[in-house]
Design a protein around this motif. Sequence first.
Motif, PDB file in Angstrom:
ATOM      1  N   UNK A  19       6.991  -2.416  -2.091  1.00  0.00           N
ATOM      2  CA  UNK A  19       8.168  -2.567  -2.932  1.00  0.00           C
ATOM      3  C   UNK A  19       7.879  -2.781  -4.399  1.00  0.00           C
ATOM      4  N   UNK A  20       6.620  -2.585  -4.838  1.00  0.00           N
ATOM      5  CA  UNK A  20       6.297  -2.751  -6.254  1.00  0.00           C
ATOM      6  C   UNK A  20       6.536  -1.482  -7.063  1.00  0.00           C
ATOM      7  N   UNK A  21       6.723  -0.359  -6.364  1.00  0.00           N
ATOM      8  CA  UNK A  21       7.017   0.914  -7.020  1.00  0.00           C
ATOM      9  C   UNK A  21       8.047   1.654  -6.182  1.00  0.00           C
ATOM     10  N   UNK A  22       8.899   2.436  -6.863  1.00  0.00           N
ATOM     11  CA  UNK A  22       9.891   3.254  -6.170  1.00  0.00           C
ATOM     12  C   UNK A  22       9.387   4.670  -5.939  1.00  0.00           C
ATOM     13  N   UNK A  23       8.459   5.112  -6.778  1.00  0.00           N
ATOM     14  CA  UNK A  23       7.890   6.460  -6.712  1.00  0.00           C
ATOM     15  C   UNK A  23       6.397   6.351  -6.963  1.00  0.00           C
ATOM     16  N   UNK A  24       5.613   7.097  -6.208  1.00  0.00           N
ATOM     17  CA  UNK A  24       4.194   7.251  -6.543  1.00  0.00           C
ATOM     18  C   UNK A  24       3.876   8.742  -6.615  1.00  0.00           C
ATOM     19  N   UNK A  25       3.079   9.115  -7.593  1.00  0.00           N
ATOM     20  CA  UNK A  25       2.640  10.484  -7.750  1.00  0.00           C
ATOM     21  C   UNK A  25       1.260  10.651  -7.117  1.00  0.00           C
ATOM     22  N   UNK A  26       1.057  11.805  -6.513  1.00  0.00           N
ATOM     23  CA  UNK A  26      -0.252  12.186  -5.967  1.00  0.00           C
ATOM     24  C   UNK A  26      -0.687  11.255  -4.841  1.00  0.00           C
ATOM     25  N   UNK A  27      -0.091  11.461  -3.686  1.00  0.00           N
ATOM     26  CA  UNK A  27      -0.442  10.681  -2.499  1.00  0.00           C
ATOM     27  C   UNK A  27      -1.807  11.118  -1.977  1.00  0.00           C
ATOM     28  N   UNK A  28      -2.674  10.153  -1.721  1.00  0.00           N
ATOM     29  CA  UNK A  28      -3.944  10.457  -1.068  1.00  0.00           C
ATOM     30  C   UNK A  28      -3.653  10.769   0.394  1.00  0.00           C
ATOM     31  N   UNK A  29      -4.219  11.875   0.905  1.00  0.00           N
ATOM     32  CA  UNK A  29      -3.862  12.345   2.242  1.00  0.00           C
ATOM     33  C   UNK A  29      -4.170  11.327   3.328  1.00  0.00           C
ATOM     34  N   UNK A  30      -5.190  10.486   3.112  1.00  0.00           N
ATOM     35  CA  UNK A  30      -5.526   9.504   4.145  1.00  0.00           C
ATOM     36  C   UNK A  30      -4.556   8.332   4.188  1.00  0.00           C
ATOM     37  N   UNK A  31      -3.555   8.335   3.307  1.00  0.00           N
ATOM     38  CA  UNK A  31      -2.551   7.272   3.340  1.00  0.00           C
ATOM     39  C   UNK A  31      -1.191   7.779   3.814  1.00  0.00           C
ATOM     40  N   UNK A  32      -1.104   9.056   4.220  1.00  0.00           N
ATOM     41  CA  UNK A  32       0.173   9.614   4.658  1.00  0.00           C
ATOM     42  C   UNK A  32       0.757   8.840   5.839  1.00  0.00           C
ATOM     43  N   UNK A  33      -0.091   8.485   6.798  1.00  0.00           N
ATOM     44  CA  UNK A  33       0.407   7.782   7.986  1.00  0.00           C
ATOM     45  C   UNK A  33       1.010   6.436   7.621  1.00  0.00           C
ATOM     46  N   UNK A  34       0.437   5.788   6.622  1.00  0.00           N
ATOM     47  CA  UNK A  34       0.976   4.495   6.182  1.00  0.00           C
ATOM     48  C   UNK A  34       2.391   4.672   5.629  1.00  0.00           C
ATOM     49  N   UNK A  35       2.571   5.712   4.818  1.00  0.00           N
ATOM     50  CA  UNK A  35       3.885   5.969   4.231  1.00  0.00           C
ATOM     51  C   UNK A  35       4.895   6.338   5.303  1.00  0.00           C
ATOM     52  N   UNK A  36       4.514   7.258   6.190  1.00  0.00           N
ATOM     53  CA  UNK A  36       5.438   7.734   7.208  1.00  0.00           C
ATOM     54  C   UNK A  36       5.806   6.652   8.211  1.00  0.00           C
ATOM     55  N   UNK A  37       4.926   5.690   8.401  1.00  0.00           N
ATOM     56  CA  UNK A  37       5.206   4.620   9.351  1.00  0.00           C
ATOM     57  C   UNK A  37       5.832   3.387   8.731  1.00  0.00           C
ATOM     58  N   UNK A  38       6.081   3.424   7.423  1.00  0.00           N
ATOM     59  CA  UNK A  38       6.566   2.222   6.741  1.00  0.00           C
ATOM     60  C   UNK A  38       8.027   1.913   7.020  1.00  0.00           C
ATOM     61  N   UNK A  39       8.837   2.954   7.257  1.00  0.00           N
ATOM     62  CA  UNK A  39      10.268   2.745   7.440  1.00  0.00           C
ATOM     63  C   UNK A  39      11.026   2.575   6.137  1.00  0.00           C
ATOM     64  N   UNK A  40      10.310   2.430   5.025  1.00  0.00           N
ATOM     65  CA  UNK A  40      10.955   2.233   3.724  1.00  0.00           C
ATOM     66  C   UNK A  40      10.608   3.317   2.720  1.00  0.00           C
ATOM     67  N   UNK A  41       9.719   4.227   3.101  1.00  0.00           N
ATOM     68  CA  UNK A  41       9.262   5.263   2.162  1.00  0.00           C
ATOM     69  C   UNK A  41       9.118   6.584   2.893  1.00  0.00           C
ATOM     70  N   UNK A  42       9.066   7.683   2.120  1.00  0.00           N
ATOM     71  CA  UNK A  42       8.937   9.002   2.712  1.00  0.00           C
ATOM     72  C   UNK A  42       8.169   9.921   1.780  1.00  0.00           C
ATOM     73  N   UNK A  43       7.564  10.942   2.378  1.00  0.00           N
ATOM     74  CA  UNK A  43       6.743  11.901   1.631  1.00  0.00           C
ATOM     75  C   UNK A  43       7.636  12.945   0.977  1.00  0.00           C
ATOM     76  N   UNK A  44       7.268  13.343  -0.237  1.00  0.00           N
ATOM     77  CA  UNK A  44       7.949  14.404  -0.974  1.00  0.00           C
ATOM     78  C   UNK A  44       6.902  15.465  -1.272  1.00  0.00           C
ATOM     79  N   UNK A  45       7.001  16.605  -0.604  1.00  0.00           N
ATOM     80  CA  UNK A  45       5.951  17.632  -0.676  1.00  0.00           C
ATOM     81  C   UNK A  45       6.469  18.902  -1.329  1.00  0.00           C
TER      82      UNK A  45
END
Length: 522
Positions: A251-277
Amino acid sequence: MNNDDLVNVALSRRQFGKGLFAATSLIAGSTFGLIGKAYASQPKTGGHLRVASYASSANDTMDPAKAVFANDYFRCFTFYNALTRPDVKVQAQPDLAESWEAFDGAKRWVFKIRKDVKFHNGKAFTAHDVVYSMNRHKVPETGSAAKAIADTFASVTATTDHEVEFVLTDGNADLPLVLATAHFVIVADGATEFSDGGNGTGPYKLKEFRPGVKTLGERNASYHRPGAYVDSIEVFGINDGIARTNALVSGQADIILKVEKNTLAVIEGSGTAEVFRTPSAGFPCVSMQMDQSPFDNNDLRLAMKYLIDRERLLKTSFHGYGVIANDHIFHPDSAYYNADIPQRTMDLDKAKFHLNKAGMVGQTIDMHVSEASVGGIDIGLTMQQAAAKAGLTLNLRREPADGFWSNIWAKRAFYAAEWNPRPVYDMILSLAFMPGAAWNETHIKDEKLAGLIAEARGETDQKRRKELYGAVQLISNESAGYGIPLFFDFVDATTTKVKGIDAIPLGYLGGLYFAESVWLDQ
């Protein structure tokens, strides 16, 4: 949406767009699947948007002429406007210009501009601001990264207070899209000081700018276009990819640019964030300065290209988010793609053959890599492993992300870097392949290549233009100082409350145009 869903959507959209792309001259466009968000609800106003970028340094700038990094481009589109802007199909749409028309084989263009626009200080926007903004790129003291392009403007004249005429040295059928890019946003007539915000016309006014730390903008209540929905926007740098993801899910940022691929699962499993591809024609590259030993030897350059394991990089480092390239900047879906050039693959025998011819078997070469460039470290590691088998030692020098673009890029003989896409091929060709261009990082000086680029720029016959660009690709593939393994997809992420961003395939998160349209569903 999980990874399989993302891949399936990308493939179906990409297949759907192929016919449309064939009729365009764009480096990116309808061919590429645009995986963004669709919204039926109306935008809401208010809130504070926090954006964590991947590139931040003391060289951050508010001067559009000197923009280099993602943070700079974001500032250009947040605090300024251009004459035109790209839509999701990468077609030029009106912005500060209401309309435009070409004459004399696209050597002369007339732009009619809006009469209802004011700069942040209250000054009325006129054609004279356009003339000043274009001509300052041509002045060497400005230090403009776009000087090579601006030098093709033989004259830029205000024919009235609300009409501008461009006369070009050669025809350029793509001029409206060229003028949509970050460097060509409009500044006030006579502006020379930009640390205070540059006095733009954009959706946000600068409130605070600390290079390498943060940029803070507040809503422009007098903005001339629909948009500027949030009260304030803050962008700050987090160079480490894992730390960026942690900032998003915590919750410290609303948007992040350039997601590292090894962190995709963390984002998708968070329930509060989603990937923008957003699939695109951006590319990682291996850059070799052609006028510095030992890379003044083309056999060594060819050997380096044969050491790149493209399939492995795409599958493992980029998780399949992209397509294979062939050591030139033209995407396989482009109408100009030269399919007659054999696809280069990793070939240790050919690499060793060229290393022998170059007298480099048993030698050691330094290669600079960094997390600052997408896939840079993985490219270096895979090439290092292949080089060892071919008889060459690659000494990887891992550079800190902070300072890579100012201290390593275009200053070292051999390194891994990246290029964001541009709306038309000629922009990258003019910036990176023309002798004397500001971003000619490989120091290529090929007069035949330069002539082909110049001729293609003004060619309106698409069959002839394809022939010219086909020859450009052949020279790049066979002798230029770039190894280009693949084209990557942009992968960003937002919290679920972030809305209103379109997937424009020219850069991270909507081509970094999102400040105008983004809103928060709080």
